[in-house]
Design a protein around this motif. Structure first.
Motif, mmCIF file in Angstrom:
data_model
loop_
_atom_site.group_PDB
_atom_site.id
_atom_site.type_symbol
_atom_site.label_atom_id
_atom_site.label_comp_id
_atom_site.label_asym_id
_atom_site.label_seq_id
_atom_site.Cartn_x
_atom_site.Cartn_y
_atom_site.Cartn_z
ATOM 1 N N SER A 148 6.246 7.377 -11.474
ATOM 2 C CA SER A 148 6.691 6.079 -11.985
ATOM 3 C C SER A 148 7.631 6.257 -13.165
ATOM 4 O O SER A 148 8.651 5.571 -13.273
ATOM 5 C CB SER A 148 5.489 5.238 -12.395
ATOM 6 N N ALA A 149 7.305 7.193 -14.068
ATOM 7 C CA ALA A 149 8.179 7.454 -15.210
ATOM 8 C C ALA A 149 9.504 8.042 -14.755
ATOM 9 O O ALA A 149 10.563 7.718 -15.318
ATOM 10 C CB ALA A 149 7.486 8.389 -16.189
ATOM 11 N N SER A 150 9.486 8.882 -13.719
ATOM 12 C CA SER A 150 10.727 9.456 -13.188
ATOM 13 C C SER A 150 11.622 8.371 -12.592
ATOM 14 O O SER A 150 12.846 8.380 -12.797
ATOM 15 C CB SER A 150 10.423 10.494 -12.118
ATOM 16 N N VAL A 151 11.026 7.450 -11.853
ATOM 17 C CA VAL A 151 11.797 6.347 -11.265
ATOM 18 C C VAL A 151 12.389 5.472 -12.370
ATOM 19 O O VAL A 151 13.570 5.091 -12.313
ATOM 20 C CB VAL A 151 10.916 5.520 -10.307
ATOM 21 N N LEU A 152 11.590 5.162 -13.384
ATOM 22 C CA LEU A 152 12.079 4.349 -14.497
ATOM 23 C C LEU A 152 13.185 5.076 -15.251
ATOM 24 O O LEU A 152 14.200 4.480 -15.618
ATOM 25 C CB LEU A 152 10.931 3.995 -15.437
ATOM 26 N N GLY A 158 0.813 -1.209 0.000
ATOM 27 C CA GLY A 158 0.000 0.000 0.000
ATOM 28 C C GLY A 158 0.846 1.257 0.000
ATOM 29 O O GLY A 158 2.066 1.227 0.053
ATOM 30 N N GLY A 159 0.200 2.395 -0.069
ATOM 31 C CA GLY A 159 0.892 3.675 -0.008
ATOM 32 C C GLY A 159 1.590 4.034 -1.304
ATOM 33 O O GLY A 159 1.307 3.512 -2.380
ATOM 34 N N LYS A 160 2.542 4.968 -1.192
ATOM 35 C CA LYS A 160 3.252 5.499 -2.365
ATOM 36 C C LYS A 160 4.085 4.452 -3.100
ATOM 37 O O LYS A 160 4.065 4.419 -4.323
ATOM 38 C CB LYS A 160 4.132 6.668 -1.947
ATOM 39 N N PRO A 161 4.852 3.588 -2.406
ATOM 40 C CA PRO A 161 5.646 2.606 -3.163
ATOM 41 C C PRO A 161 4.792 1.682 -4.023
ATOM 42 O O PRO A 161 5.149 1.378 -5.161
ATOM 43 C CB PRO A 161 6.373 1.815 -2.075
ATOM 44 N N ALA A 162 3.652 1.262 -3.512
ATOM 45 C CA ALA A 162 2.776 0.399 -4.301
ATOM 46 C C ALA A 162 2.180 1.175 -5.468
ATOM 47 O O ALA A 162 2.037 0.632 -6.569
ATOM 48 C CB ALA A 162 1.665 -0.175 -3.430
ATOM 49 N N ASP A 163 1.837 2.447 -5.260
ATOM 50 C CA ASP A 163 1.298 3.260 -6.339
ATOM 51 C C ASP A 163 2.326 3.460 -7.444
ATOM 52 O O ASP A 163 1.994 3.423 -8.625
ATOM 53 C CB ASP A 163 0.838 4.621 -5.816
ATOM 54 N N VAL A 164 3.585 3.653 -7.075
ATOM 55 C CA VAL A 164 4.641 3.814 -8.080
ATOM 56 C C VAL A 164 4.850 2.511 -8.825
ATOM 57 O O VAL A 164 4.966 2.491 -10.054
ATOM 58 C CB VAL A 164 5.957 4.284 -7.413
#
Length: 124
Positions: A76-80, A61-67
Motif C-alpha cells: 500500500s505504501a509503495s502504491v501511494l 476481495g483479494g489483493k486490490p481490496a487488501d491494498v
C-alpha cells in the motif's frame, strides 16, 4: 423513526404515476418493513446500504481490496509512493508522458548495451 417509516409508507401508497406497475409497487412495499419499531427501520437501512457484507468483500476481495484497506502496508505504501511520484512528475514538474517514455527507452538501451559489453568482457 416511526414518523419516517410512516412517511415512507404514505408516500409509497399515495404515489400513482402511470409508469409504476403493480409488481414494482409490491417490490417497494416489500423492501420497507411493515413494523414501526426502530429495529425494523434500522435493519431496512442496513439492507439499503449493504452493511451485511464485510468491507473487504464489497471492494472485490483479494489483493486490490487488501491494498486499498492497508492490510499489506508495504504494498500500500509503495502504491501511494508511486502515485505521489507520478503526480509530482506530471503536475509539479510539468513533465510529459512522451518525454518520459523516450527517456526510459534510452536508459534501457544504455543498460542493455553496457550489459552486453560487460558480459563479453567477463567471458574472455
Amino acid at each position: 423513526m416511526e414518523k419516517i417509516s410512516e412517511k415512507i409508507h404514505s408516500h409509497d401508497s399515495s404515489s400513482s404515476s402511470s409508469s409504476d406497475s403493480d409488481n414494482e409497487r409490491e417490490v417497494k412495499h416489500q423492501s420497507v418493513p411493515k413494523s414501526s419499531s426502530a429495529k425494523g427501520v434500522h435493519s431496512a437501512i442496513n439492507r439499503l446500504l449493504g452493511t451485511k457484507k464485510p468491507v473487504n468483500h464489497v471492494f472485490g476481495g483479494g489483493k486490490p481490496a487488501d491494498v486499498f484497506l492497508w492490510r499489506n502496508k508495504k504494498i500500500s505504501a509503495s502504491v501511494l509512493g508511486g502515485a505521489t511520484v507520478t503526480w509530482v512528475l506530471f503536475e509539479l514538474l510539468e513533465y510529459h508522458l512522451l518525454t518520459l517514455v523516450c527517456h526510459c527507452s534510452i536508459l534501457t538501451l544504455v543498460v542493455l548495451f553496457m550489459w552486453w559489453n560487460a558480459s563479453t568482457f567477463i567471458q574472455k
